[in-house]
Scaffold this motif. Structure first.
Motif, PDB file in Angstrom:
ATOM      1  N   LEU A 126       0.810  -1.262  -0.007  1.00 11.81           N
ATOM      2  CA  LEU A 126       0.077  -0.056  -0.007  1.00 11.81           C
ATOM      3  C   LEU A 126       0.831   1.121  -0.090  1.00 11.81           C
ATOM      4  O   LEU A 126       1.633   1.521   0.837  1.00 11.81           O
ATOM      5  N   LYS A 168       1.062   5.409  -0.707  1.00 10.77           N
ATOM      6  CA  LYS A 168       0.258   6.858  -0.517  1.00 10.77           C
ATOM      7  C   LYS A 168       0.874   7.784  -1.753  1.00 10.77           C
ATOM      8  O   LYS A 168       2.175   8.152  -1.858  1.00 10.77           O
ATOM      9  N   TYR A 187      -4.505   6.286  -2.304  1.00 11.78           N
ATOM     10  CA  TYR A 187      -3.525   5.279  -2.027  1.00 11.78           C
ATOM     11  C   TYR A 187      -3.717   4.096  -3.183  1.00 11.78           C
ATOM     12  O   TYR A 187      -4.934   4.138  -3.750  1.00 11.78           O
ATOM     13  N   LEU A 197      -3.111   0.351  -3.836  1.00  8.33           N
ATOM     14  CA  LEU A 197      -2.920  -1.041  -3.446  1.00  8.33           C
ATOM     15  C   LEU A 197      -2.550  -2.017  -4.654  1.00  8.33           C
ATOM     16  O   LEU A 197      -3.281  -2.122  -5.685  1.00  8.33           O
ATOM     17  N   GLN A 244      -6.423   0.270   6.596  1.00  4.77           N
ATOM     18  CA  GLN A 244      -5.602   1.475   6.767  1.00  4.77           C
ATOM     19  C   GLN A 244      -6.157   2.831   5.904  1.00  4.77           C
ATOM     20  O   GLN A 244      -5.990   3.815   6.399  1.00  4.77           O
ATOM     21  N   VAL A 245      -6.852   2.383   4.911  1.00  4.68           N
ATOM     22  CA  VAL A 245      -7.254   3.357   3.933  1.00  4.68           C
ATOM     23  C   VAL A 245      -8.396   3.881   4.757  1.00  4.68           C
ATOM     24  O   VAL A 245      -8.433   5.226   4.676  1.00  4.68           O
ATOM     25  N   SER A 297      -7.459   6.558   7.255  1.00  8.93           N
ATOM     26  CA  SER A 297      -6.460   7.725   6.936  1.00  8.93           C
ATOM     27  C   SER A 297      -7.427   8.905   6.415  1.00  8.93           C
ATOM     28  O   SER A 297      -7.817   8.869   5.294  1.00  8.93           O
ATOM     29  N   VAL A 334      -6.686  10.665   2.973  1.00  5.70           N
ATOM     30  CA  VAL A 334      -7.007   9.715   1.746  1.00  5.70           C
ATOM     31  C   VAL A 334      -8.334   9.687   1.151  1.00  5.70           C
ATOM     32  O   VAL A 334      -9.180   9.507   1.772  1.00  5.70           O
ATOM     33  N   LEU A 363      -8.827   5.302  -3.721  1.00  3.63           N
ATOM     34  CA  LEU A 363      -8.205   4.154  -3.894  1.00  3.63           C
ATOM     35  C   LEU A 363      -8.048   3.498  -5.084  1.00  3.63           C
ATOM     36  O   LEU A 363      -9.014   3.355  -5.710  1.00  3.63           O
TER      37      LEU A 363
END
Length: 236
Positions: free
Chosen positions: A4, A6, A11, A13, A37-38, A41, A44, A47
């Motif tokens: 992952l 940033k 983000y 992945l 985690q996304v 955050s 963010v 994705l």
């Protein structure tokens, strides 16, 4: 496994390695941890999911299941459906940059995203269950019904057709097709950055997605229908 990274408000992945990115408990847990985690955050806002190597994903790890089918089918069902539900719930726009074959569960992962871009060439979109003697549980069929038009659904589910990127674009499965993997990822990130720039509230975006594709997450959460493998495991 996966990584992952940033990039601004996006983000990325990545399903890493040069294998075919099969799903087993280890890989599914890693992806779900990345999604957490996304979610955690706040800076963010989009994705992108992509891959290294020539496979986006080839689906479930049938060899891992075959070691103890009676014990492992329920484990893989729950974890795989949980992962798909997590993508459907995540509070940011999602873009799949498909830089290789997306078959079976790998194609379903792509379908769980809001947007799908793909690289031209020999890579295909493929639901292999008919060829492998497997039935879809109702949860996965709910996802397929929600994302594919009837003609595409017929060709993929009842015809086991392998669709090129261009065929996927023509059938409304893909939102863009690009010359190579670098261009595909670049376009996906650019689209994600544009979406991220809108500054949408996460709970609103997630709620609207669930409303736009009603019943899918409920089916995935229910784990109500087992996977049925008629001869797929015996061939391993």
């Amino acid at each position: 496994m996966c990584s992952l990274a940033k990039q601004g408000k996006v983000y990325i992945l990545t399903l890493v390695g040069n294998d075919d990115h099969r799903f087993n408990p280890t890989t599914l847990d890693a992806i779900c941890d990345a999604l957490k985690q996304v979610e955690q955050s706040p800076d963010v806002a989009a994705l992108v999911t992509t891959n290294a190597g020539k496979y986006f994903s080839n689906g479930l790890d049938l060899r891992w299941i075959a070691e103890s089918p009676s014990d492992r089918l329920d484990i893989i069902r729950d974890k795989f459906e949980n992962m798909l539900a997590a993508f459907m719930r995540v509070g940011v726009p999602t873009v799949a940059a498909i830089c290789g074959h997306a078959a079976a569960g790998g194609f379903m992962l792509a379908l769980a995203h809001d947007y799908r871009f793909m690289t031209q060439g020999r890579s295909v979109l493929y639901l292999s269950e008919l060829d492998h003697g497997m039935l879809f549980p109702r949860s996965l069929m709910a996802l397929i019904r929600s994302k594919l038009q009837p003609a595409a659904r017929r060709d993929l589910v009842l015809g086991a057709r392998k669709l090129s990127a261009q065929m996927g674009l023509e059938r409304g499965i893909l939102d863009g097709v690009f010359q190579d993997s670098a261009e595909t990822l670049q376009a996906a990130v650019k689209a994600a950055e544009k979406l991220a720039g809108r500054g949408w509230k996460r709970e609103i975006y997630s709620g609207l997605r669930l409303g736009a594709f009603p019943g899918v997450v409920e089916e995935l959460d229910a784990h109500a229908d087992p996977y049925l493998f008629h001869h797929a495991l015996s061939k391993l």
